[in-house]
Design a protein around this motif. Structure first.
Motif, PDB file in Angstrom:
ATOM      1  N   CYS A 185     -24.226  25.705  68.144  1.00  0.00           N
ATOM      2  CA  CYS A 185     -23.514  25.315  69.363  1.00  0.00           C
ATOM      3  C   CYS A 185     -23.404  26.572  70.228  1.00  0.00           C
ATOM      4  CB  CYS A 185     -22.164  24.704  69.031  1.00  0.00           C
ATOM      5  SG  CYS A 185     -21.292  25.497  67.679  1.00  0.00           S
ATOM      6  N   ASN A 186     -24.520  26.936  70.814  1.00  0.00           N
ATOM      7  CA  ASN A 186     -24.649  28.184  71.548  1.00  0.00           C
ATOM      8  C   ASN A 186     -24.234  28.048  73.007  1.00  0.00           C
ATOM      9  OD1 ASN A 186     -25.813  29.212  69.209  1.00  0.00           O
ATOM     10  ND2 ASN A 186     -27.848  28.574  69.849  1.00  0.00           N
ATOM     11  N   THR A 231     -18.611  24.952  71.978  1.00  0.00           N
ATOM     12  CA  THR A 231     -17.715  25.803  71.201  1.00  0.00           C
ATOM     13  C   THR A 231     -17.960  25.525  69.721  1.00  0.00           C
ATOM     14  OG1 THR A 231     -15.965  24.148  71.109  1.00  0.00           O
ATOM     15  CG2 THR A 231     -15.948  25.654  73.016  1.00  0.00           C
ATOM     16  N   MET A 232     -17.267  26.246  68.859  1.00  0.00           N
ATOM     17  CA  MET A 232     -17.361  25.961  67.429  1.00  0.00           C
ATOM     18  C   MET A 232     -16.859  24.542  67.164  1.00  0.00           C
ATOM     19  SD  MET A 232     -18.490  27.044  64.590  1.00  0.00           S
ATOM     20  CE  MET A 232     -18.689  28.817  64.574  1.00  0.00           C
ATOM     21  N   GLY A 233     -15.938  24.082  67.964  1.00  0.00           N
ATOM     22  CA  GLY A 233     -15.471  22.698  67.854  1.00  0.00           C
ATOM     23  C   GLY A 233     -16.599  21.705  68.101  1.00  0.00           C
ATOM     24  N   GLU A 284     -20.888  27.188  55.642  1.00  0.00           N
ATOM     25  CA  GLU A 284     -20.991  28.509  56.270  1.00  0.00           C
ATOM     26  C   GLU A 284     -20.821  28.371  57.774  1.00  0.00           C
ATOM     27  OE1 GLU A 284     -24.151  32.248  56.232  1.00  0.00           O
ATOM     28  OE2 GLU A 284     -24.780  30.299  55.479  1.00  0.00           O
ATOM     29  N   GLU A 285     -20.090  29.309  58.358  1.00  0.00           N
ATOM     30  CA  GLU A 285     -19.951  29.415  59.815  1.00  0.00           C
ATOM     31  C   GLU A 285     -20.415  30.799  60.221  1.00  0.00           C
ATOM     32  OE1 GLU A 285     -16.054  28.713  61.366  1.00  0.00           O
ATOM     33  OE2 GLU A 285     -16.062  26.610  60.792  1.00  0.00           O
ATOM     34  N   LYS A 286     -21.218  30.864  61.278  1.00  0.00           N
ATOM     35  CA  LYS A 286     -21.684  32.150  61.794  1.00  0.00           C
ATOM     36  C   LYS A 286     -21.382  32.233  63.286  1.00  0.00           C
ATOM     37  CE  LYS A 286     -25.699  32.714  58.775  1.00  0.00           C
ATOM     38  NZ  LYS A 286     -27.164  32.851  58.756  1.00  0.00           N
ATOM     39  N   ARG A 309     -23.253  30.446  67.876  1.00  0.00           N
ATOM     40  CA  ARG A 309     -22.402  29.873  66.837  1.00  0.00           C
ATOM     41  C   ARG A 309     -23.233  28.874  66.039  1.00  0.00           C
ATOM     42  NH1 ARG A 309     -19.787  30.480  71.531  1.00  0.00           N
ATOM     43  NH2 ARG A 309     -20.521  28.489  72.290  1.00  0.00           N
ATOM     44  N   GLU A 310     -23.019  28.855  64.735  1.00  0.00           N
ATOM     45  CA  GLU A 310     -23.814  27.984  63.874  1.00  0.00           C
ATOM     46  C   GLU A 310     -22.985  27.595  62.658  1.00  0.00           C
ATOM     47  OE1 GLU A 310     -28.195  28.762  62.848  1.00  0.00           O
ATOM     48  OE2 GLU A 310     -27.087  29.676  61.179  1.00  0.00           O
ATOM     49  N   ILE A 311     -23.134  26.338  62.204  1.00  0.00           N
ATOM     50  CA  ILE A 311     -22.509  25.957  60.942  1.00  0.00           C
ATOM     51  C   ILE A 311     -23.543  25.278  60.040  1.00  0.00           C
ATOM     52  CG2 ILE A 311     -20.181  25.697  61.888  1.00  0.00           C
ATOM     53  CD1 ILE A 311     -20.544  22.647  61.580  1.00  0.00           C
TER      54      ILE A 311
END
Length: 84
Positions: A41-42, A47-49, A67-69, A77-79
């Protein structure tokens, strides 16, 4: 003059809509056996949401975040998640 004002208003509204919606990144299945996915979610539109929302939409019975980055700029942002 009125036609020009209408055109300017139209393009302004269209550009605002594009910024609000952004281009959603796809959810990718990375392991079929364990039902594990990854999504990003770049940018400034998401958002991370947004990543967690995609996980909720992908997994009907809930999910577990593996994992969250987030990079140092906060733009990438990546999960990685697993459906229950």
């Amino acid at each position: 003059m009125d036609k020009i004002l209408v055109l300017i208003t139209f393009f302004f509204c269209a550009s605002c809509s594009a910024l609000m919606n952004g281009q959603l990144q796809p959810v990718k299945l990375i392991d079929n056996r364990s039902n594990t996915y990854i999504t990003s979610c770049n940018g400034t539109a998401e958002t991370m949401g947004s990543c967690h929302q995609k996980a909720r939409e992908t997994c009907d019975k809930g999910y577990k975040t593996l994992e969250e980055k987030t990079d140092s700029t906060g733009i990438f942002r990546e999960i990685k998640f697993q459906c229950k």
